[in-house]
Each structure stands twice: as C-alpha cells, then as structure tokens.
Design an enzyme around this catalytic site. Structure first.
Site, PDB file in Angstrom:
ATOM      1  N   LYS A 174       1.558  30.196  25.263  1.00 53.13           N
ATOM      2  CA  LYS A 174       2.992  30.493  25.197  1.00 53.13           C
ATOM      3  C   LYS A 174       3.023  31.933  25.382  1.00 53.13           C
ATOM      4  O   LYS A 174       2.195  32.564  25.123  1.00 53.13           O
ATOM      5  CB  LYS A 174       3.522  30.250  23.696  1.00 53.13           C
ATOM      6  CG  LYS A 174       4.830  31.062  23.306  1.00 53.13           C
ATOM      7  CD  LYS A 174       5.244  30.892  21.654  1.00 53.13           C
ATOM      8  CE  LYS A 174       6.366  31.639  21.580  1.00 53.13           C
ATOM      9  NZ  LYS A 174       6.720  31.590  19.832  1.00 53.13           N
ATOM     10  N   GLU A 219      14.223  38.452  11.765  1.00 55.92           N
ATOM     11  CA  GLU A 219      12.928  38.238  11.420  1.00 55.92           C
ATOM     12  C   GLU A 219      12.269  39.332  10.441  1.00 55.92           C
ATOM     13  O   GLU A 219      12.004  40.625  11.194  1.00 55.92           O
ATOM     14  CB  GLU A 219      12.336  37.993  12.620  1.00 55.92           C
ATOM     15  CG  GLU A 219      10.968  37.269  12.483  1.00 55.92           C
ATOM     16  CD  GLU A 219      10.314  36.626  13.763  1.00 55.92           C
ATOM     17  OE1 GLU A 219       9.207  36.161  13.700  1.00 55.92           O
ATOM     18  OE2 GLU A 219      11.262  36.660  14.665  1.00 55.92           O
TER      19      GLU A 219
END
Length: 415
Positions: A174, A219
C-alpha cells in the site's frame, strides 16, 4: 535555540477561570495557536520560546529541558493540558523536506475541557492573572481561486495508475499518495478565519493552527492522558454527496474489500507501534464507520495502558508515519511517495498538536488542511491524499481527493 531567553527565569502560573465561551475568540493576529474539538480544547497567544528541528525525538528532549528550567505554579495540579505546554507541527518526512518542524511555547494559554476552564501565563518574573483580550472577528479572504499546483488532476491520476502497477508487481502493499492545489485569495488569508469556519463545520474533527499549518483533522495519531494512550485510525473512504443516504453508503464501505484491506494495514501499523509502550492493549476486531460532512471513513479506536515515563511526543515519534498516511511496508512506501508525488509535503500528514509539562498531549495527523505561504499572505497550499492498494481505480482516487479538499475550500470561501 536558547531555552529561556533573557536573564530571569521563566515562570508559569495556571489559574481556574469561569467558562470563557468560544476559545477561538482569543486568537490574536500574528502568533496564535489552537487545537479545538466540540467546543473544548486549547488556544495559545504570543510566544515565549520556539524550537526548530527535524526530529520528534529532539523536540521531546528540548521540551523536557524547557520544563525542567521553568518555575510552575498551578491551581489545577495533575489536570492534563493545564500548565505550560508547547504546540507543535512536524514534517511528514524530514529527509525529503526543505521545511523545519517546530515547537512553539505560547505566552498565554486558555483552555477548557469537561467543564473545567483555565488560563496559564508564562513570563519572566511574577505572572499575573489578567485574561487576554477578546479579539474582533477575523475578516474573510474575499474571492479565492484554486489551481492545480505540482501536478494536474490528470497527471496525478497517471501517477496513481503507476503505483497500482507497482503494487500488483509486489513492490509494495500500500502507498498513500497526495496531491496539492494552490489557493490564491483576493485579500490576505487570516488563519483565524479558517479556524472559525472549521470549528463550526467540522466539530467532530480536531481543528488545528500551529505556526502556518491549519486544518481540521479527523485522525488522532496518539493521545496520552492519565496513563492511557488512545489512537484513532482512519483508512478506507467513501465520498458523501449532499443529502446522500449515509446508511447505504456505510453498508457499501463496510463491504468494500479494497477499503477493508487498506484499513487493516493502517490498524496493524499503529497497534505494532504502540505495543512496546503499553502493558495491555485493546484493538477492536472490526472497524466502525465515522460520518463526516464530506466523507465517511472506516475507523478503529485503539487503546492501551502506558508504561511509566512514556511521553506523547515519544509515542508520536514511534507511530509516525503510520500506514494510514504512508503505506506498507513503511520504508518502501515513504521512498515511493518522495519519488512519485514530485512535491514537498512539508507538514501535511505529519503530527500536529500539543504536549504539556507532564508529557501528556494530543497529536493529530495534519490532514484536511494546508500551509499558509511564508512569503505571500494571499496564498496557501492545500493537500489531499488517498491510500492506494491493488484494487484502486485511479479516477476514483482523484474524485476522493476532491472530497477531501472540501473542508479547506469551504473554509476559504465561507460557502
């Protein structure tokens, strides 16, 4: 950086105060800092010390020295976030950035949490209990034009396609790729205007202003308080069109193997990073869906019981960069980011937040934001990124960045 400027020792005095109302009203033009969520948080006015660095670990050492040399008097002993503290904003990748990370120690701090409000003043000699003045409302920047910056949307889509091919060849699992746009305003851009807009529109996010870095992040990289550490991991996103049925969108997101795979990488990286700092941890088996005005995210809240002596900055240094903003394996993904994006991320996707004299603090990830220009008060650079895995569709990732630009576009234009 001289820790205590001047010949007289710095002193901090913290007092309990009545509810001060909207904290952002205290932000003064020039040197102002903020970290706010759901009406609570901390603002800083002025500056008594600053430390520029390329290392989170070095910042932690400097802060410990600063606190050790400071006289500290408080009416609220042991309350996290009270007393002297430093706001910080750190580069995503110091090895590939021309910018410096920074800790800023404000002269005056006003905070509120869970119904308790306080003020801290740091000065040479006796610190007084005079509240800072409320400021006139900031003025908006007028007409704003947004233009592609480093890469056009079409060029960035090609970069994403290149990354997908590299993932399918097994070079990386990723990689999180970002792109930037340039905002040019008719009038000077006042960061306090942006803060005011963001705290009202994105109450579930952490609105931050440190130095020239400003935004509203959903976040939390790490929070430490009372011997506990918490981290909110976000990875996996679906756009939220105006008036869309969020229950249907949540079902689609929960069933997306692409997004679940992306999320799993991010959770694993944070859990592994926290493990050595904690005597026990709770990592939920499945994510929940976090609804924001512009997007829905897959989210996981990780908690842990801290070992003695762990500071929030030390934990942030261990966790950053997580797979949520970098990729997996992290060293490979970080080099790919530098090679493919073609831009200096600066403080985008780096830790931003604060640390108090006990080492407790909150460090969000600098997302949904941008950086004000150091040379032109009419300009700022906005950033948005996406996690790329083998099933990613480049055109969809471009569309996702448009949704993630929305908070700052709305803040600038007041739409």
């Amino acid at each position: 950086m001289i820790v205590n400027p001047g010949s007289e020792r710095l002193r901090a005095r913290t007092v309990s105060i009545p509810d001060p109302g909207n904290l952002e009203r205290f932000l003064a033009p020039g040197r102002a800092s903020a970290f706010l969520r759901r009406g609570d948080g901390i603002v800083g006015i002025g500056e008594v010390a600053r430390f520029s660095t390329d290392s989170l670990d070095a910042a932690d050492v400097w802060w410990n020295q600063f606190v050790a040399d400071l006289e500290n008097e408080t009416e609220l002993p042991g309350v996290s976030g009270t007393g002297p503290l430093a706001f910080g904003t750190f580069c995503f990748d110091a090895d590939h950035s021309e910018q410096q990370s920074v800790l800023v120690v404000p002269e005056v701090i006003v905070g509120r949490r869970r119904g308790q409000a306080w003020m801290t003043r740091i000065s040479q000699g006796d610190a007084n209990d005079r509240m800072p003045a409320l400021q006139a409302p900031p003025v908006g920047p007028g007409r704003v034009e947004l233009q592609d910056s480093t890469l056009s949307a079409q060029e960035w889509e090609q970069v994403v396609a290149q990354a997908v091919e590299m993932i399918r060849r097994g070079e990386v699992d990723k990689v999180v790729l970002a792109r930037d746009v340039r905002a040019r305003a008719e009038q000077p851009i006042d960061p306090r205007w942006l803060v005011n807009q963001l705290v009202n529109r994105y109450r579930d996010c952490w609105t931050y202003l440190v130095d020239r870095t400003v935004g509203a992040s959903p976040e939390m990289l790490v929070r430490t308080e009372g011997g506990l550490a918490t981290s909110r991991v976000l990875a996996g996103t679906i756009r939220r069109p105006y008036a869309a049925d969020t229950s249907e969108l949540a079902t689609i997101l929960n069933g997306s193997m692409k997004d679940l795979r992306e999320h799993e990488y991010a959770v694993e990286s944070v859990a592994c990073g926290l493990e050595d700092w904690c005597t026990g941890m709770n990592v939920p088996d499945a994510p929940y869906v976090l609804e924001l005005p512009n997007v829905l995210h897959l989210a996981t809240d990780i908690t842990g019981v801290l070992r003695p002596g762990a500071s929030s900055l030390a934990l942030a240094a261990t966790l950053h960069p997580s797979a949520a903003v970098c990729g997996t394996p992290t060293p490979v993904a970080r080099e790919l980011i530098a090679a493919l994006e073609g831009m200096d991320r600066g403080h985008y996707a780096g830790p931003v937040g604060w640390i108090d004299s006990s080492g407790d603090g909150e460090w969000a990830i600098a997302l949904r934001g941008g950086q004000l220009s150091a040379v032109d008060e009419h300009e700022m650079q906005l950033f948005a990124g996406c996690g790329i895995v083998r099933d990613s569709v480049p055109a969809d990732e471009v569309a996702e960045t448009l949704a993630k630009f929305a908070p700052m576009r709305q803040a600038l234009t007041g739409e």
